[in-house]
Design an enzyme around this catalytic site. Structure first.
Site, PDB file in Angstrom:
ATOM      1  N   GLU A   1       0.860  -1.181   0.000  1.00  0.00           N
ATOM      2  CA  GLU A   1       0.000   0.000   0.000  1.00  0.00           C
ATOM      3  C   GLU A   1       0.899   1.235   0.000  1.00  0.00           C
ATOM      4  O   GLU A   1       1.907   1.277   0.697  1.00  0.00           O
ATOM      5  CB  GLU A   1      -0.898  -0.034   1.241  1.00  0.00           C
ATOM      6  N   HIS A   2       0.543   2.251  -0.777  1.00  0.00           N
ATOM      7  CA  HIS A   2       1.486   3.328  -1.085  1.00  0.00           C
ATOM      8  C   HIS A   2       1.426   4.516  -0.134  1.00  0.00           C
ATOM      9  O   HIS A   2       2.380   5.296  -0.049  1.00  0.00           O
ATOM     10  CB  HIS A   2       1.245   3.820  -2.515  1.00  0.00           C
TER      11      HIS A   2
END
Length: 300
Positions: free
Chosen positions: A222-223
């Site tokens: 997840e960024h």
């Protein structure tokens, strides 16, 4: 998910072990060793041009972190410590303790736990199999469903077990990786790591470790909590060298058996008894999340 998450791949030409449970155990153990070094401040900062140290703040949120959906904006839930792992296999969620008597479970102990999950014949409970699809779609519907159906009772306990895990592990039923002469194999590998079936990755966790049936692995990250080089640092120093202390890429060999180290564990999966810090022999035992009581799962 499509606009935020990214992936990392395994070796192309080398697979240390083709046994899924063994490869998962090696990778998880190596990642835990990395986390311990991180907690102790033993990982030096990356040096720009070999001269200027770069900020290491983003490393703090690598583990024990989950993106929480909101109607207006999402937030990050970060815990100082987490002693368990959330595992997904064939539509079922498990909670696996990572410590025994205050020490990390050894790779062969972890392999035993993962193998018991792989051998578990029980079907998914109602609403369980595609629950993670909520993390792959629009954020507002997920936020509303979370507030309505996961704010109390067994559903909240189940969701907490996932969101408060150190990270998320998927024991995938598919086989992927580079196959000489097979056109499109790398595209299929990349797509599987990026989105899978859209319900077998928990896209809100800081990262999901994916271990395939043939021993290949990968990572979906997840960024929002950090830039991609942060996961790249973990991937290089942790997973790809599966024992950062010795450089040994294979802690459990394919031909080596895995004797039971805790023979008095119960034979059936169930809720463990005792405190994980006391050395109770059942504390490394995986158990299924409680059955969902809301109708959310039936819509997926």
């Amino acid at each position: 998910m499509v606009n935020s998450n990214y992936y990392a791949m395994d070796f192309l030409y080398v697979t240390p072990s083709h046994i899924q449970a063994a490869r998962a155990a090696n990778a998880v153990h190596a990642i835990l060793l990395y986390r311990r070094k991180l907690d102790r401040g033993e990982i030096p900062p990356v040096m720009a041009l070999g001269i200027v140290p770069m900020c290491s703040y983003q490393l703090e949120r690598m583990f024990n972190t989950t993106r929480i959906p909101g109607k207006d904006t999402d937030t990050l839930l970060h815990l100082m410590e987490s002693k368990h792992l959330a595992v997904y296999h064939k539509g079922r969620f498990y909670k696996v303790w990572l410590y025994y008597g205050g020490q990390h479970l050894r790779p062969r102990d972890l392999e035993q736990q993962f193998q018991r999950i792989l051998d578990d014949p029980s079907p998914p409970q109602p609403g369980e199999e595609r629950l993670a699809a909520l993390t792959a779609g629009e954020r507002v519907p997920w936020a509303e469903a979370r507030a309505r159906f996961f704010s109390h009772g067994k559903n909240k306990v189940s969701l907490d077990a996932i969101e408060r895990a150190a990270f998320f592990l998927t024991l995938d039923e598919d086989e992927h990786g580079y196959v000489a002469g097979q056109e499109g194999c790398m595209d299929a590998y990349a797509k599987s790591l990026l989105h899978g079936h859209c319900y077998d990755r928990w896209f809100d966790k800081s990262f999901t470790l994916v271990v395939y049936k043939n021993g290949k692995l990968g990572c979906n990250a997840e960024h929002s909590w950090a830039d991609a080089p942060i996961i790249g640092h973990l991937w290089e120093l942790g997973t790809l060298i599966e024992d950062p202390q010795t450089g040994d890429p294979q802690l459990v060999t394919p031909k080596q058996g895995t004797p039971s180290v805790h023979p008095d564990w119960p034979s059936q999966l169930g809720t463990p008894t005792g405190d994980p810090q006391t050395g109770d022999p059942q504390t490394g035992h995986p158990f299924r999340a409680p059955q969902l009581t809301s109708p959310v799962g039936h819509a997926y």
